[in-house]
Design a protein around this motif. Sequence first.
Motif, PDB file in Angstrom:
ATOM      1  N   ALA A 145      -3.971   3.604  -8.103  1.00 24.79           N
ATOM      2  CA  ALA A 145      -2.910   3.493  -8.805  1.00 24.79           C
ATOM      3  C   ALA A 145      -2.438   1.862  -8.313  1.00 24.79           C
ATOM      4  O   ALA A 145      -1.495   1.486  -9.006  1.00 24.79           O
ATOM      5  CB  ALA A 145      -1.934   4.500  -8.452  1.00 24.79           C
ATOM      6  N   VAL A 146      -2.491   1.800  -7.015  1.00 31.37           N
ATOM      7  CA  VAL A 146      -1.717   0.629  -6.584  1.00 31.37           C
ATOM      8  C   VAL A 146      -2.419  -0.647  -7.120  1.00 31.37           C
ATOM      9  O   VAL A 146      -1.821  -1.495  -7.693  1.00 31.37           O
ATOM     10  CB  VAL A 146      -1.793   0.373  -4.918  1.00 31.37           C
ATOM     11  CG1 VAL A 146      -1.608  -1.120  -4.538  1.00 31.37           C
ATOM     12  CG2 VAL A 146      -0.992   1.430  -4.183  1.00 31.37           C
ATOM     13  N   GLY A 175      -0.842  10.580   0.173  1.00 25.61           N
ATOM     14  CA  GLY A 175      -0.803  10.888  -1.383  1.00 25.61           C
ATOM     15  C   GLY A 175       0.363  10.267  -2.088  1.00 25.61           C
ATOM     16  O   GLY A 175       0.563  10.853  -3.235  1.00 25.61           O
ATOM     17  N   TRP A 176       1.252   9.370  -1.330  1.00 25.40           N
ATOM     18  CA  TRP A 176       2.000   8.781  -2.268  1.00 25.40           C
ATOM     19  C   TRP A 176       1.804   7.635  -3.251  1.00 25.40           C
ATOM     20  O   TRP A 176       2.523   7.378  -4.015  1.00 25.40           O
ATOM     21  CB  TRP A 176       3.357   8.191  -1.104  1.00 25.40           C
ATOM     22  CG  TRP A 176       3.873   9.437  -0.493  1.00 25.40           C
ATOM     23  CD1 TRP A 176       4.103  10.483  -0.850  1.00 25.40           C
ATOM     24  CD2 TRP A 176       4.340   9.569   0.819  1.00 25.40           C
ATOM     25  NE1 TRP A 176       4.543  11.545   0.047  1.00 25.40           N
ATOM     26  CE2 TRP A 176       4.958  10.773   1.043  1.00 25.40           C
ATOM     27  CE3 TRP A 176       4.669   8.462   1.889  1.00 25.40           C
ATOM     28  CZ2 TRP A 176       5.488  11.194   2.303  1.00 25.40           C
ATOM     29  CZ3 TRP A 176       5.437   8.735   3.094  1.00 25.40           C
ATOM     30  CH2 TRP A 176       5.673  10.238   3.144  1.00 25.40           C
ATOM     31  N   ALA A 177       0.675   6.751  -2.655  1.00 26.91           N
ATOM     32  CA  ALA A 177       0.412   5.661  -3.361  1.00 26.91           C
ATOM     33  C   ALA A 177      -1.244   5.438  -3.209  1.00 26.91           C
ATOM     34  O   ALA A 177      -1.488   4.907  -2.458  1.00 26.91           O
ATOM     35  CB  ALA A 177       1.069   4.485  -2.801  1.00 26.91           C
ATOM     36  N   GLU A 178      -1.875   6.079  -4.216  1.00 29.77           N
ATOM     37  CA  GLU A 178      -3.295   5.979  -3.841  1.00 29.77           C
ATOM     38  C   GLU A 178      -3.853   4.698  -4.597  1.00 29.77           C
ATOM     39  O   GLU A 178      -3.210   3.923  -5.293  1.00 29.77           O
ATOM     40  CB  GLU A 178      -3.947   7.132  -5.090  1.00 29.77           C
ATOM     41  CG  GLU A 178      -4.286   8.323  -4.451  1.00 29.77           C
ATOM     42  CD  GLU A 178      -3.042   9.331  -4.704  1.00 29.77           C
ATOM     43  OE1 GLU A 178      -2.204   8.806  -5.493  1.00 29.77           O
ATOM     44  OE2 GLU A 178      -3.096  10.546  -4.091  1.00 29.77           O
ATOM     45  N   LEU A 218       0.096   5.257   3.185  1.00 28.25           N
ATOM     46  CA  LEU A 218       0.769   5.734   1.794  1.00 28.25           C
ATOM     47  C   LEU A 218      -0.391   6.229   1.163  1.00 28.25           C
ATOM     48  O   LEU A 218      -0.168   7.305   0.639  1.00 28.25           O
ATOM     49  CB  LEU A 218       1.414   4.476   1.132  1.00 28.25           C
ATOM     50  CG  LEU A 218       2.551   4.154   1.677  1.00 28.25           C
ATOM     51  CD1 LEU A 218       3.079   2.759   0.995  1.00 28.25           C
ATOM     52  CD2 LEU A 218       3.825   5.082   1.955  1.00 28.25           C
TER      53      LEU A 218
END
Lengths: 185, 104
Positions: free
Chosen positions: B79-80, B73-76, B69
């Motif tokens: 950010a997670v 680039g959907w969940a760096e 992910l």
Amino acid sequence: MRVKALETILTEKGLIDPAALDEIIDTYENRIGPRNGAHVVARAWSNPAFRDALLTDATAVVSELGYYGRQGEHMVAVENTDEVHNMVVCTLCSCYPWPLLGIPPGWYKSDAYRARAVREPRKVLADFGVTLPEDTAVRVWDSTAEVRYLVIPQRPAGTEGMDEAALMDLVTRDSMIGAGLALKP
Amino acid sequence: MTRPEPVFEAPWHAQLFALTVHLNEAGRFDWPDWAARFSATLARHGLTRDLNGGDDYFTAWLETLETLLAEKGWAEAAAVAQIRDAWEAAYLRTPHGDPVSLDG
């Protein structure tokens, strides 16, 4: 908590629908499971033409019954007889036929089971309460993403008059990976 | 009949499993690619010790999904980590029995 974080981020980005996750869990917990494989085995016991077709092209035959999808491809059926007992282990992952058997138990995915099944299959079988005759050979198949095995256990004695539905109840998950035998009626 | 046993040993195994299957169903990645990546993670983890097939298995699964992910680039990772901490704080401040939420 890390899984929850991924869910939150992907939901916010519109990449997933959280309601769909519960649906998937319900499906795999309640609808997809070893009963499907048991159905296939019971039919193979009852119907010689079906058995022959299953041994020739298992993927096509089980697909026709509606058992296909993720990790249901590349199926090979192997039949237990008086001469040979087949047993399946998994090399890495993605080798378990979900549509037929559901989600594998933890022990099946453990390194310990795999290593021991290859090295001393008879001892592992004994741990499962299975003792085979001395002259029955044990063959251990290494399942992969390219070949996924379904063991057809031996039909127990005393089941001659039983119909498919009754036979299904004798076919356990463990018997279809060769870690057990079919139940006696 | 077979002895009863839960399909998933822990709720987070089930959540992670469902999340991955859902992303695949939505066409975000294909299954063979997933399987190849997951196999590689398991093989790497298995070099140093015997894996137990339960938590070990799904820990490798989670690592694989997080990496995938992040690559997409959907969940760096940053950010997670931030959201994870926010959830942890929410669980800690929510009285037992109340619904846990990130707001507030």
